[in-house]
Design a protein around this motif. Sequence first.
Motif, PDB file in Angstrom:
ATOM      1  N   VAL A   1      20.562 -30.679  60.051  1.00  0.00           N
ATOM      2  CA  VAL A   1      19.495 -31.055  59.121  1.00  0.00           C
ATOM      3  C   VAL A   1      19.411 -30.056  57.960  1.00  0.00           C
ATOM      4  CG1 VAL A   1      16.987 -31.309  58.886  1.00  0.00           C
ATOM      5  CG2 VAL A   1      18.173 -32.318  60.846  1.00  0.00           C
ATOM      6  N   ALA A   2      19.622 -28.795  58.245  1.00  0.00           N
ATOM      7  CA  ALA A   2      19.510 -27.758  57.211  1.00  0.00           C
ATOM      8  C   ALA A   2      20.619 -27.849  56.162  1.00  0.00           C
ATOM      9  CB  ALA A   2      19.524 -26.374  57.852  1.00  0.00           C
ATOM     10  N   ALA A   3      21.787 -28.333  56.544  1.00  0.00           N
ATOM     11  CA  ALA A   3      22.953 -28.306  55.658  1.00  0.00           C
ATOM     12  C   ALA A   3      22.702 -28.893  54.268  1.00  0.00           C
ATOM     13  CB  ALA A   3      24.143 -28.980  56.337  1.00  0.00           C
ATOM     14  N   PRO A   4      22.144 -30.094  54.156  1.00  0.00           N
ATOM     15  CA  PRO A   4      21.922 -30.620  52.791  1.00  0.00           C
ATOM     16  C   PRO A   4      20.950 -29.784  51.966  1.00  0.00           C
ATOM     17  CG  PRO A   4      21.705 -32.372  54.424  1.00  0.00           C
ATOM     18  CD  PRO A   4      21.789 -31.084  55.179  1.00  0.00           C
ATOM     19  N   PHE A   5      19.946 -29.224  52.618  1.00  0.00           N
ATOM     20  CA  PHE A   5      18.960 -28.414  51.902  1.00  0.00           C
ATOM     21  C   PHE A   5      19.583 -27.095  51.435  1.00  0.00           C
ATOM     22  CE2 PHE A   5      16.548 -31.293  54.585  1.00  0.00           C
ATOM     23  CZ  PHE A   5      15.650 -31.824  53.675  1.00  0.00           C
ATOM     24  N   ILE A   6      20.409 -26.516  52.283  1.00  0.00           N
ATOM     25  CA  ILE A   6      21.119 -25.284  51.908  1.00  0.00           C
ATOM     26  C   ILE A   6      22.081 -25.577  50.757  1.00  0.00           C
ATOM     27  CG2 ILE A   6      22.806 -23.580  52.700  1.00  0.00           C
ATOM     28  CD1 ILE A   6      21.465 -23.850  55.510  1.00  0.00           C
ATOM     29  N   GLN A   7      22.794 -26.688  50.866  1.00  0.00           N
ATOM     30  CA  GLN A   7      23.757 -27.086  49.840  1.00  0.00           C
ATOM     31  C   GLN A   7      23.086 -27.232  48.473  1.00  0.00           C
ATOM     32  OE1 GLN A   7      26.011 -30.592  50.932  1.00  0.00           O
ATOM     33  NE2 GLN A   7      26.215 -31.239  48.815  1.00  0.00           N
ATOM     34  N   HIS A   8      21.876 -27.760  48.453  1.00  0.00           N
ATOM     35  CA  HIS A   8      21.165 -27.989  47.191  1.00  0.00           C
ATOM     36  C   HIS A   8      20.203 -26.863  46.834  1.00  0.00           C
ATOM     37  CE1 HIS A   8      22.605 -32.065  46.345  1.00  0.00           C
ATOM     38  NE2 HIS A   8      22.606 -32.241  47.656  1.00  0.00           N
ATOM     39  N   GLY A   9      20.076 -25.865  47.711  1.00  0.00           N
ATOM     40  CA  GLY A   9      19.221 -24.716  47.424  1.00  0.00           C
ATOM     41  C   GLY A   9      17.745 -25.043  47.317  1.00  0.00           C
ATOM     42  N   THR A  10      17.275 -25.948  48.179  1.00  0.00           N
ATOM     43  CA  THR A  10      15.885 -26.369  48.138  1.00  0.00           C
ATOM     44  C   THR A  10      15.409 -26.746  49.533  1.00  0.00           C
ATOM     45  OG1 THR A  10      14.325 -27.888  47.074  1.00  0.00           O
ATOM     46  CG2 THR A  10      16.479 -28.788  47.644  1.00  0.00           C
ATOM     47  N   ASP A  11      14.111 -26.963  49.671  1.00  0.00           N
ATOM     48  CA  ASP A  11      13.580 -27.447  50.952  1.00  0.00           C
ATOM     49  C   ASP A  11      13.026 -28.858  50.807  1.00  0.00           C
ATOM     50  OD1 ASP A  11      11.282 -27.014  49.510  1.00  0.00           O
ATOM     51  OD2 ASP A  11      10.282 -25.818  51.054  1.00  0.00           O
ATOM     52  N   ARG A  12      13.330 -29.501  49.672  1.00  0.00           N
ATOM     53  CA  ARG A  12      12.822 -30.852  49.382  1.00  0.00           C
ATOM     54  C   ARG A  12      13.937 -31.655  48.705  1.00  0.00           C
ATOM     55  NH1 ARG A  12       7.466 -31.656  48.501  1.00  0.00           N
ATOM     56  NH2 ARG A  12       6.981 -33.793  48.013  1.00  0.00           N
ATOM     57  N   LEU A  13      14.251 -32.830  49.266  1.00  0.00           N
ATOM     58  CA  LEU A  13      15.297 -33.689  48.702  1.00  0.00           C
ATOM     59  C   LEU A  13      14.909 -35.156  48.863  1.00  0.00           C
ATOM     60  CD1 LEU A  13      18.515 -32.069  50.238  1.00  0.00           C
ATOM     61  CD2 LEU A  13      17.925 -32.110  47.815  1.00  0.00           C
ATOM     62  N   GLN A  14      15.464 -35.984  48.014  1.00  0.00           N
ATOM     63  CA  GLN A  14      15.320 -37.416  48.222  1.00  0.00           C
ATOM     64  C   GLN A  14      16.201 -37.813  49.404  1.00  0.00           C
ATOM     65  OE1 GLN A  14      16.373 -39.323  44.532  1.00  0.00           O
ATOM     66  NE2 GLN A  14      14.330 -38.992  43.671  1.00  0.00           N
ATOM     67  N   GLU A  15      15.777 -38.830  50.131  1.00  0.00           N
ATOM     68  CA  GLU A  15      16.535 -39.257  51.316  1.00  0.00           C
ATOM     69  C   GLU A  15      17.978 -39.564  50.955  1.00  0.00           C
ATOM     70  OE1 GLU A  15      16.561 -42.746  54.718  1.00  0.00           O
ATOM     71  OE2 GLU A  15      14.636 -42.089  53.919  1.00  0.00           O
ATOM     72  N   HIS A  16      18.181 -40.198  49.816  1.00  0.00           N
ATOM     73  CA  HIS A  16      19.541 -40.543  49.379  1.00  0.00           C
ATOM     74  C   HIS A  16      20.426 -39.290  49.278  1.00  0.00           C
ATOM     75  CE1 HIS A  16      22.804 -42.563  47.296  1.00  0.00           C
ATOM     76  NE2 HIS A  16      22.742 -41.624  46.356  1.00  0.00           N
ATOM     77  N   ALA A  17      19.883 -38.207  48.764  1.00  0.00           N
ATOM     78  CA  ALA A  17      20.656 -36.971  48.625  1.00  0.00           C
ATOM     79  C   ALA A  17      21.038 -36.398  49.984  1.00  0.00           C
ATOM     80  CB  ALA A  17      19.866 -35.942  47.825  1.00  0.00           C
ATOM     81  N   VAL A  18      20.147 -36.530  50.962  1.00  0.00           N
ATOM     82  CA  VAL A  18      20.446 -36.053  52.317  1.00  0.00           C
ATOM     83  C   VAL A  18      21.557 -36.901  52.923  1.00  0.00           C
ATOM     84  CG1 VAL A  18      19.522 -35.728  54.647  1.00  0.00           C
ATOM     85  CG2 VAL A  18      18.127 -35.108  52.653  1.00  0.00           C
TER      86      VAL A  18
END
Length: 150
Positions: free
Chosen positions: A7-24
Amino acid sequence: MSLRVAVAAPFIQHGTDRLQEHAVVVALSLDRDWFSPDQAKRLIDVATQEGLLDHEDGDLVAAFDPTDVRIPEEFVPDEDLLRERSAFERVLDGLVAEGVEKHEAVGAINGLQGELGVTIETAAVVYARRRGIDVSELVPVARSALIEER
């Protein structure tokens, strides 16, 4: 391996703790090639049920600090992460993520269960709390299992 790591991987990749579902979904399926898009959506559902993700204003928000998570280079999540896990499995995963050997934790939890005469979920929560690991979100589940057993 750990649901929290996947779960953390997409947030780490984008450098944030908030993303649109599509980005995840894109990060988990296309960027990392860990899951199909449908599996990535299922992972989001499981992570939301387990309290790792929240939905806020149409975005997914990590309910933990993704920067505290280390993704091993060889990490590839198992499809087992896509199924709902019992409270025992969730506590065990948390213990392993904190560096406790899995076989050590299982043995200690089984011993505690016999000693206290409680459910496996309750014994797992007690063991984790004694080790200083926060499993407060699972206390109601353990309490419920204890009451049902009576």
